[in-house]
Design a protein around this motif. Structure first.
Motif, short mmCIF file in Angstrom:
data_model
loop_
_atom_site.label_atom_id
_atom_site.label_comp_id
_atom_site.label_asym_id
_atom_site.label_seq_id
_atom_site.Cartn_x
_atom_site.Cartn_y
_atom_site.Cartn_z
N GLY A 162 -68.43 14.72 -77.99
CA GLY A 162 -68.52 15.07 -79.43
C GLY A 162 -70.04 15.53 -79.58
N ALA A 211 -68.76 8.65 -75.34
CA ALA A 211 -68.69 8.45 -76.53
C ALA A 211 -68.56 6.91 -77.18
CB ALA A 211 -67.61 9.14 -77.42
N ASP A 271 -65.51 14.45 -84.15
CA ASP A 271 -65.78 14.17 -83.08
C ASP A 271 -64.47 14.29 -81.98
OD1 ASP A 271 -68.58 13.87 -82.68
OD2 ASP A 271 -68.60 11.98 -83.46
#
Length: 305
Positions: free
Chosen positions: A44, A206, A182
């Motif tokens: 992301g 992430a 994202d």
């Protein structure tokens, strides 16, 4: 004398916040340039978009740091035009520092620099380096974002996209839109890079980043607040002070349905004290209405200032 003291305090606070934003942005850039970008881990953010675009655009002169710079400033301008000057100013310092830092750290990751010390991709340990890059990339990115938030700034990036969408469709909630943006970047990475393992490691990175934001921004705080509505509030209050060794606040309330007067005990406590608190309440009043929620920050006696 008081205005002078106030001015000095404001200057110190501003410098402290600026240092936090710069330090956070440098850590964010280090995590992206040393761990995520060299291994093409799409987690992301601006770095993820840059990786996707680098595979889609056919021109060799378009480098990753060039894409990061263009995207960072483009999103800053969008934020200024759509979200206003106040939002843009919060992202300005990070916008200035981040592209230069990413460019510098990418060169630091070159095998010819410092004997390849920061070039994990050339490491003889193979897949272990890839896993370490995923985890450590998340650690540095999350820590950097959290420090930036603590300084009262913003990293900008995909937040600008999310907030712009929320400005157009006002019913949407920004946290969900940020997550969706994202997620869309990561999904795009699956189709563009066509490497499921890299994409799964990007998701892991992430996730680690989100955990680090929570841990650093909240300072590892595991404090909670309980609101206890009971007909035996005074007894519960005395027991909490004596057995839990926590001070309380007594509030006067009124039943919304019955209109009857109510006493409310508000107490802050740690995670380890939860079970003892519930034992006290259940022993004294099984019909008590208890609401427990997590505290973002607690300042004062018995905690931290």
């Amino acid at each position: 004398m008081l205005p002078s003291i106030s001015v000095r305090a404001d200057v110190r606070r501003t410098l402290k916040n600026a240092l936090l934003i710069v330090a956070g942005t440098l850590i964010l850039a280090f995590g992206s340039a040393i761990f995520l970008l060299p291994f093409e881990l799409v987690a992301g953010g601006v770095s993820g978009i840059s990786l996707v675009l680098s595979h889609l655009l056919p021109w060799e002169f378009i480098t990753l740091d060039f894409l990061v710079t263009v995207l960072t400033w483009a999103l800053f301008l969008v934020g200024w035009l759509v979200l206003g000057r106040s939002f843009a100013l919060k992202t300005l310092l990070s916008t200035v520092v981040y592209p230069f830092a990413v460019s510098a750290f990418l060169r630091l990751a070159d095998p010819a620099v410092l004997g390849g010390f920061f070039c994990l991709k050339a490491s003889p340990y193979g897949e272990i380096s890839l896993i370490l890059a995923s985890v450590l990339g998340g650690v540095f990115v999350g820590t950097g974002c959290a420090l930036t938030f603590l300084g009262g700034g913003s990293t900008g990036g995909v937040d600008v996209i999310a907030f712009t969408i929320c400005r157009i469709w006002k019913k949407l909630k920004s946290p969900r839109v940020i997550f969706a943006v994202d997620a869309a970047i990561i999904i795009a990475g699956v189709f563009v890079l066509r490497d499921l393992v890299l994409c799964l490691l990007g998701i892991l990175s992430a996730f680690v980043a989100s955990v680090m934001v929570d841990r650093v921004f909240l300072g590892g705080n595991r404090a909670f607040v309980a609101m206890i509505v009971s007909d035996r509030a005074d007894e519960i209050n005395a027991a909490v002070i004596e057995l839990l060794e926590r001070t309380t606040t007594l509030l006067d309330g009124k039943g919304g349905y019955t209109g009857a007067p109510k006493r409310v005990v508000m107490v802050t406590f740690t995670m380890t004290q939860y079970a003892e608190l519930m034992r006290i309440v259940n022993r004294l009043d099984k019909r008590a209405f208890v609401t427990v929620y997590r505290a973002h920050e607690i300042n004062g006696e018995g905690w931290t200032r």
